[in-house]
Write a protein that holds these residues in place. Sequence first.
Motif, PDB file in Angstrom:
ATOM      1  N   THR A 261      40.091  37.300  36.945  1.00 44.02           N
ATOM      2  CA  THR A 261      40.194  38.753  37.100  1.00 44.02           C
ATOM      3  C   THR A 261      39.223  39.271  38.158  1.00 44.02           C
ATOM      4  O   THR A 261      39.540  40.235  38.876  1.00 44.02           O
ATOM      5  CB  THR A 261      39.928  39.458  35.756  1.00 44.02           C
ATOM      6  N   LEU A 262      38.052  38.651  38.287  1.00 42.79           N
ATOM      7  CA  LEU A 262      37.145  39.016  39.380  1.00 42.79           C
ATOM      8  C   LEU A 262      37.784  38.714  40.731  1.00 42.79           C
ATOM      9  O   LEU A 262      37.639  39.488  41.693  1.00 42.79           O
ATOM     10  CB  LEU A 262      35.819  38.258  39.249  1.00 42.79           C
ATOM     11  N   GLY A 263      38.506  37.587  40.803  1.00 43.80           N
ATOM     12  CA  GLY A 263      39.211  37.260  42.039  1.00 43.80           C
ATOM     13  C   GLY A 263      40.275  38.289  42.381  1.00 43.80           C
ATOM     14  O   GLY A 263      40.437  38.682  43.545  1.00 43.80           O
ATOM     15  N   VAL A 264      41.015  38.740  41.366  1.00 42.18           N
ATOM     16  CA  VAL A 264      42.025  39.789  41.585  1.00 42.18           C
ATOM     17  C   VAL A 264      41.356  41.072  42.066  1.00 42.18           C
ATOM     18  O   VAL A 264      41.847  41.754  42.983  1.00 42.18           O
ATOM     19  CB  VAL A 264      42.816  40.047  40.280  1.00 42.18           C
ATOM     20  N   MET A 265      40.210  41.405  41.461  1.00 38.81           N
ATOM     21  CA  MET A 265      39.491  42.619  41.867  1.00 38.81           C
ATOM     22  C   MET A 265      39.073  42.547  43.333  1.00 38.81           C
ATOM     23  O   MET A 265      39.210  43.530  44.074  1.00 38.81           O
ATOM     24  CB  MET A 265      38.261  42.806  40.978  1.00 38.81           C
ATOM     25  N   PHE A 269      42.265  44.450  45.084  1.00 41.90           N
ATOM     26  CA  PHE A 269      41.775  45.829  45.166  1.00 41.90           C
ATOM     27  C   PHE A 269      40.718  46.027  46.252  1.00 41.90           C
ATOM     28  O   PHE A 269      40.240  47.134  46.455  1.00 41.90           O
ATOM     29  CB  PHE A 269      41.190  46.254  43.806  1.00 41.90           C
ATOM     30  N   ASN A 270      40.349  44.953  46.955  1.00 43.63           N
ATOM     31  CA  ASN A 270      39.368  45.056  48.042  1.00 43.63           C
ATOM     32  C   ASN A 270      38.027  45.620  47.581  1.00 43.63           C
ATOM     33  O   ASN A 270      37.386  46.385  48.302  1.00 43.63           O
ATOM     34  CB  ASN A 270      39.898  45.937  49.182  1.00 43.63           C
ATOM     35  N   ILE A 271      37.611  45.261  46.377  1.00 45.64           N
ATOM     36  CA  ILE A 271      36.306  45.679  45.854  1.00 45.64           C
ATOM     37  C   ILE A 271      35.409  44.447  45.844  1.00 45.64           C
ATOM     38  O   ILE A 271      35.574  43.548  45.021  1.00 45.64           O
ATOM     39  CB  ILE A 271      36.436  46.277  44.439  1.00 45.64           C
ATOM     40  N   SER A 272      34.484  44.408  46.768  1.00 45.54           N
ATOM     41  CA  SER A 272      33.633  43.231  46.904  1.00 45.54           C
ATOM     42  C   SER A 272      32.463  43.282  45.925  1.00 45.54           C
ATOM     43  O   SER A 272      32.039  44.365  45.499  1.00 45.54           O
ATOM     44  CB  SER A 272      33.101  43.127  48.339  1.00 45.54           C
ATOM     45  N   ILE A 273      31.949  42.124  45.578  1.00 47.15           N
ATOM     46  CA  ILE A 273      30.775  42.013  44.700  1.00 47.15           C
ATOM     47  C   ILE A 273      29.545  42.029  45.595  1.00 47.15           C
ATOM     48  O   ILE A 273      29.221  41.040  46.255  1.00 47.15           O
ATOM     49  CB  ILE A 273      30.840  40.729  43.851  1.00 47.15           C
ATOM     50  N   THR A 274      28.857  43.150  45.632  1.00 46.53           N
ATOM     51  CA  THR A 274      27.737  43.313  46.553  1.00 46.53           C
ATOM     52  C   THR A 274      26.430  42.748  46.016  1.00 46.53           C
ATOM     53  O   THR A 274      25.495  42.546  46.774  1.00 46.53           O
ATOM     54  CB  THR A 274      27.538  44.808  46.883  1.00 46.53           C
ATOM     55  N   GLY A 275      26.344  42.515  44.731  1.00 49.45           N
ATOM     56  CA  GLY A 275      25.131  41.979  44.119  1.00 49.45           C
ATOM     57  C   GLY A 275      25.210  40.485  43.901  1.00 49.45           C
ATOM     58  O   GLY A 275      26.015  39.772  44.526  1.00 49.45           O
ATOM     59  N   SER A 276      24.402  39.990  42.990  1.00 46.74           N
ATOM     60  CA  SER A 276      24.314  38.555  42.724  1.00 46.74           C
ATOM     61  C   SER A 276      25.512  38.093  41.888  1.00 46.74           C
ATOM     62  O   SER A 276      25.668  38.474  40.724  1.00 46.74           O
ATOM     63  CB  SER A 276      23.007  38.240  41.984  1.00 46.74           C
TER      64      SER A 276
END
Length: 392
Positions: A261-265, A269-276
């Motif tokens: 689900t993180l991969g789908v996000m 949805f083009n929402i990158s994980i900016t933190g760790s």
Amino acid sequence: MLKAIAKGHFFGFTWAGIQSIFRKEMIQLMRDPYLVMFIIALPVIQLLVTGLAVQRDLKHIPTVVVNYDRHTDSQELMKDFENSTLFDLQQVGSEEQAMAQIRKGDYRVGIIIPPDYSEKALSGGEAPQINLIVDGTQGTIAKTIVDGANQIVLNHNRKLFTASVAGSSASDAADALPQGVSMKAKVLYNPKMSSAYYLVPAILAIVMHMLTILFTSFAIVRERESGTLEQLMVTPVRVTDLMLGKVLPYAFIGFLDMLLTLGVMVWFFNISITGSFWFLCLASMIFILCSLGIGLLISILCNTQVQAIQLTVAIFLPSLLLTGFVFPLEPMPWFIKIISYSLPLTYYLEIIRGVVIKGVGGTELWFQTLILLAIAVGMLSTSILRFNKQIN
């Protein structure tokens, strides 16, 4: 024919048959107090709790203030902010401290007053300006904050104008007009105040929370209904081995689902994980164990799968409405906040939004992670002790 219709024969039913089945169902219903409580009490409780949580306007927003000026003019402006009840002010010494507090999540707003504020206000030249820094992780709240601050500054300028005109004669009233205050707003993390950045990580958390609870909410009750629980009890397997053996496969599946689900996000949805990312994985694993522990306790407390579903739904609704998923926590009454901060989803929402949107990590979110770990250990330990007590 009329007699047949009156007796119900004409339509394929009989009143006597309906009465007998009705009586039988009522007797069976009364034998299940959990179901009766669920049907009657739960809607009333949910309406009262959620109604109290959502009916209030946004107020008392934690706000950090850096006042480099510290003169009367700037203090009067801060009084207007405080008297509005929209902001709860707390002063710190520097802008760096204010940014650190907002990044950590302790404050949602920062107000920076420059050192030349009073000088510009008295000179009548360039308008004095304050800077408003807003945590934009929740776009709708950020917009409300900016609009509210603009209104306070506008009212402050009107008050200055009225006081100046009242204290001047008609001949020099034009020269006595005060220099109005201006405000520059900066929205952090989500400058466009898009709701997707706020809602998509939260939806991911909600879905995983409910799925992992459902994974184990049937684990023991299914064994009990099928009659295999007694067979497990006569084996050399310990209670702790049984509980952990039930949880660990679902923990692996839940973590795999979380990664998918993180991969789908990220990709859809083009929402990158900016933190760790690694800290998010660790916190997510703890959260999954916490949810599995809740489901396992539900399974131990219930005698049937129907009861397990009912109790799961009873937990799902507060988790959906009282954890900051949709409605902000600030305006909620204190007794509703007690419920909110007893739910693990409240802390995980802060973690996933902090990592994904703000780019923070364990340094800022260690407290929320520690609470999740304590809940996970508490749920699993309680499940083991409760089950051990039942079989003894």
